[in-house]
Design an enzyme around this catalytic site. Structure first.
Site, mmCIF file in Angstrom:
data_model
loop_
_atom_site.group_PDB
_atom_site.id
_atom_site.type_symbol
_atom_site.label_atom_id
_atom_site.label_comp_id
_atom_site.label_asym_id
_atom_site.label_seq_id
_atom_site.Cartn_x
_atom_site.Cartn_y
_atom_site.Cartn_z
ATOM 1 C CB VAL A 54 -1.017 0.069 1.268
ATOM 2 C CG1 VAL A 54 -1.682 1.310 1.265
ATOM 3 C CG2 VAL A 54 -1.868 -1.153 1.239
ATOM 4 C CB CYS A 55 3.887 2.242 1.780
ATOM 5 S SG CYS A 55 3.489 1.632 3.591
#
Length: 184
Positions: A54-55
């Site tokens: 996600v980052c």
């Protein structure tokens, strides 16, 4: 956790430099503190770990908007608890991170994350937190997401626009929309 009206903590962290032309491996690091970019608005966003899923979607999205934030006299700092060497390695090994226009700060002692009150109790990493800090160092907006849910940089910019307007802005207000006018 720090909130609206609190002073953002003092910090001094090493970072992998921003660079739209890619990393300069001869000089990849810079030191950034709360005094860097004095007199500007700041968006400070934290992510849990490098080399995750996600980052990078968020980091890339913030980077793509860096010039729009700069047009609003606002700098963006991305922070995780990984060290600056891990940040550089991640950038070298992830195509979308190679030309980031925002620095990646290394909070390896977890001092800034702890001072902000955003360390995950189970994982010991920074939560997915976002702070908008005004030129006087006062927090004007805070948002924290679950580790599994990415945030929306366009919404952060919308809130920055509203804060900078110094007006009453209704729900879903966007720059250029009418402000609320209290009855006289």
């Amino acid at each position: 956790m720090l909130t609206v009206g609190d002073t953002f903590p003092n910090f001094k962290l090493k970072a992998a430099k921003a660079g739209p032309e890619g990393l300069n491996l001869k000089d990849p690091f810079v030191e950034i503190s709360n005094e860097s970019d004095a007199g500007q608005w700041k968006v400070v966003f934290f992510w849990p770990k490098d080399f995750t899923f996600v980052c990078p979607t968020e980091i890339v999205a913030f980077s793509k908007m860096a010039r729009d934030f700069a047009d609003r006299d606002c700098v963006i700092y991305g922070v995780s608890t990984d060290n600056e060497f891990v940040h550089v390695n991640w950038r070298l090994n992830h195509a979308e991170l190679k030309n980031l226009e925002i620095p990646m700060l290394a909070d390896i002692k977890r001092e800034l994350s702890a001072a902000c009150g955003i360390l995950d109790k189970n994982e010991g990493v920074a939560l997915r937190a976002t702070f908008i800090v005004d030129p006087d160092g006062i927090i004007r907006f805070v948002s924290v997401n679950d580790l599994s849910v990415g945030r929306n940089p366009a919404e952060v910019m919308r809130v920055l626009d509203a804060l900078q307007s110094d007006e009453l802005c209704p729900c879903n207000w966007n720059k250029g929309d009418d402000y609320l006018k209290p009855a006289a």
